[in-house]
Design a protein around this motif. Structure first.
Motif, PDB file in Angstrom:
ATOM      1  N   HIS A  57       0.860  -1.188   0.000  1.00 54.88           N
ATOM      2  CA  HIS A  57       0.000   0.000   0.000  1.00 54.88           C
ATOM      3  C   HIS A  57       0.894   1.234   0.000  1.00 54.88           C
ATOM      4  O   HIS A  57       1.673   1.439   0.916  1.00 54.88           O
ATOM      5  N   ALA A  58       0.766   2.056  -1.055  1.00 52.93           N
ATOM      6  CA  ALA A  58       1.627   3.224  -1.230  1.00 52.93           C
ATOM      7  C   ALA A  58       1.035   4.495  -0.623  1.00 52.93           C
ATOM      8  O   ALA A  58       1.148   5.579  -1.178  1.00 52.93           O
ATOM      9  N   GLY A  59       0.409   4.373   0.531  1.00 48.21           N
ATOM     10  CA  GLY A  59       0.000   5.536   1.303  1.00 48.21           C
ATOM     11  C   GLY A  59      -1.389   6.066   1.056  1.00 48.21           C
ATOM     12  O   GLY A  59      -2.037   5.764   0.061  1.00 48.21           O
ATOM     13  N   ASP A  60      -1.840   6.883   2.003  1.00 47.78           N
ATOM     14  CA  ASP A  60      -3.197   7.408   2.099  1.00 47.78           C
ATOM     15  C   ASP A  60      -4.212   6.298   2.336  1.00 47.78           C
ATOM     16  O   ASP A  60      -5.238   6.202   1.673  1.00 47.78           O
ATOM     17  N   LEU A  61      -3.902   5.486   3.344  1.00 50.91           N
ATOM     18  CA  LEU A  61      -4.873   4.520   3.841  1.00 50.91           C
ATOM     19  C   LEU A  61      -5.978   5.293   4.557  1.00 50.91           C
ATOM     20  O   LEU A  61      -7.127   4.941   4.491  1.00 50.91           O
ATOM     21  N   GLN A  62      -5.574   6.290   5.288  1.00 52.58           N
ATOM     22  CA  GLN A  62      -6.365   7.226   6.068  1.00 52.58           C
ATOM     23  C   GLN A  62      -6.569   6.763   7.507  1.00 52.58           C
ATOM     24  O   GLN A  62      -6.470   7.545   8.418  1.00 52.58           O
ATOM     25  N   ASP A  63      -6.857   5.485   7.736  1.00 52.47           N
ATOM     26  CA  ASP A  63      -7.228   4.991   9.057  1.00 52.47           C
ATOM     27  C   ASP A  63      -6.497   3.675   9.331  1.00 52.47           C
ATOM     28  O   ASP A  63      -6.368   2.851   8.430  1.00 52.47           O
ATOM     29  N   SER A  64      -6.054   3.460  10.556  1.00 54.59           N
ATOM     30  CA  SER A  64      -5.311   2.233  10.892  1.00 54.59           C
ATOM     31  C   SER A  64      -6.155   0.974  10.715  1.00 54.59           C
ATOM     32  O   SER A  64      -5.611  -0.111  10.518  1.00 54.59           O
ATOM     33  N   VAL A  71      12.193  -3.474  -5.053  1.00 52.92           N
ATOM     34  CA  VAL A  71      11.018  -2.610  -5.176  1.00 52.92           C
ATOM     35  C   VAL A  71      11.113  -1.481  -4.157  1.00 52.92           C
ATOM     36  O   VAL A  71      11.279  -1.725  -2.959  1.00 52.92           O
ATOM     37  N   GLY A  72      10.965  -0.253  -4.629  1.00 55.62           N
ATOM     38  CA  GLY A  72      10.884   0.904  -3.760  1.00 55.62           C
ATOM     39  C   GLY A  72       9.431   1.353  -3.680  1.00 55.62           C
ATOM     40  O   GLY A  72       8.721   1.332  -4.684  1.00 55.62           O
ATOM     41  N   VAL A  73       8.993   1.736  -2.485  1.00 62.15           N
ATOM     42  CA  VAL A  73       7.606   2.172  -2.278  1.00 62.15           C
ATOM     43  C   VAL A  73       7.622   3.499  -1.530  1.00 62.15           C
ATOM     44  O   VAL A  73       8.295   3.645  -0.506  1.00 62.15           O
ATOM     45  N   ILE A  74       6.853   4.453  -2.049  1.00 62.68           N
ATOM     46  CA  ILE A  74       6.724   5.776  -1.423  1.00 62.68           C
ATOM     47  C   ILE A  74       5.370   6.351  -1.844  1.00 62.68           C
ATOM     48  O   ILE A  74       4.830   5.977  -2.883  1.00 62.68           O
ATOM     49  N   HIS A  75       4.842   7.269  -1.047  1.00 63.89           N
ATOM     50  CA  HIS A  75       3.577   7.885  -1.453  1.00 63.89           C
ATOM     51  C   HIS A  75       3.812   8.907  -2.565  1.00 63.89           C
ATOM     52  O   HIS A  75       3.111   8.904  -3.571  1.00 63.89           O
ATOM     53  N   GLY A  76       4.782   9.796  -2.374  1.00 64.08           N
ATOM     54  CA  GLY A  76       5.132  10.747  -3.430  1.00 64.08           C
ATOM     55  C   GLY A  76       4.659  12.170  -3.208  1.00 64.08           C
ATOM     56  O   GLY A  76       4.835  13.012  -4.084  1.00 64.08           O
TER      57      GLY A  76
END
Length: 168
Positions: A34-41, A82-87
């Motif tokens: 998951h590359a970010g902005d899940l919003q909630d745990s 593999v690199g993962v970031i939101h950006g």
């Protein structure tokens, strides 16, 4: 290995449940990125009920997630780096910021999110991939996520999965 790639789920604001088109891929996943902005745990907990999860924080994530998740991750699956970031950030484009974050690393695949725009392209020896969003397509024609298949010999295949309706 079958790896489901997500970003920008923005749950529960944009969806209360996983889209029907995504569910079978979560159920069959050996790993989820998951590359970010899940919003909630609770989104992270839900994903972890399907398969091991690697996630990074995004700009819309809760303070709890921002404190818990790294800003970027480096993974290896059968030799594929593999690199993962939101950006997210200031200046440059999302893609340029993502590439800059890994400029000192040799990676095969760079996964990022933030823009909600599906991208799959190759530059030199690097594949850039934004899965889009499975719940918040914004101005895109369809919702989307990604799937990465990595064989034990290190060969790999990457694709988007598109669908028009997140409910059915």
């Amino acid at each position: 290995m079958r790896i489901t790639i997500l970003a920008d789920t923005h749950m529960p604001r944009m969806a209360k449940v996983w889209p029907a088109a995504l569910l079978p891929h979560l159920e069959q996943a050996d790993h989820i990125i998951h590359a970010g902005d899940l919003q909630d745990s609770r989104v992270l907990d839900s994903l972890a009920s399907f398969a091991p999860v690697t996630a990074v924080s995004g700009n819309i994530d809760s303070p709890e997630l921002i404190d818990t998740l790294p800003k970027k991750q480096l993974l290896t699956f059968h030799g594929v780096k593999v690199g993962v970031i939101h950006g997210h950030g200031k200046g440059k484009t999302t893609e340029q910021r993502a590439k800059a974050a890994f400029e000192d690393e040799h990676i095969d695949l760079l996964i990022f999110g933030h823009s909600h725009i599906p991208i799959h392209k190759e530059e030199a020896d690097l594949v850039l991939f934004n899965p889009g969003s499975p719940t918040d397509k914004r101005r895109q024609e369809q919702f989307s996520f990604g799937e990465l298949i990595v064989q034990e010999d290190g060969t790999w295949y990457l694709k988007h999965i598109f669908y028009k309706d997140k409910k059915g």
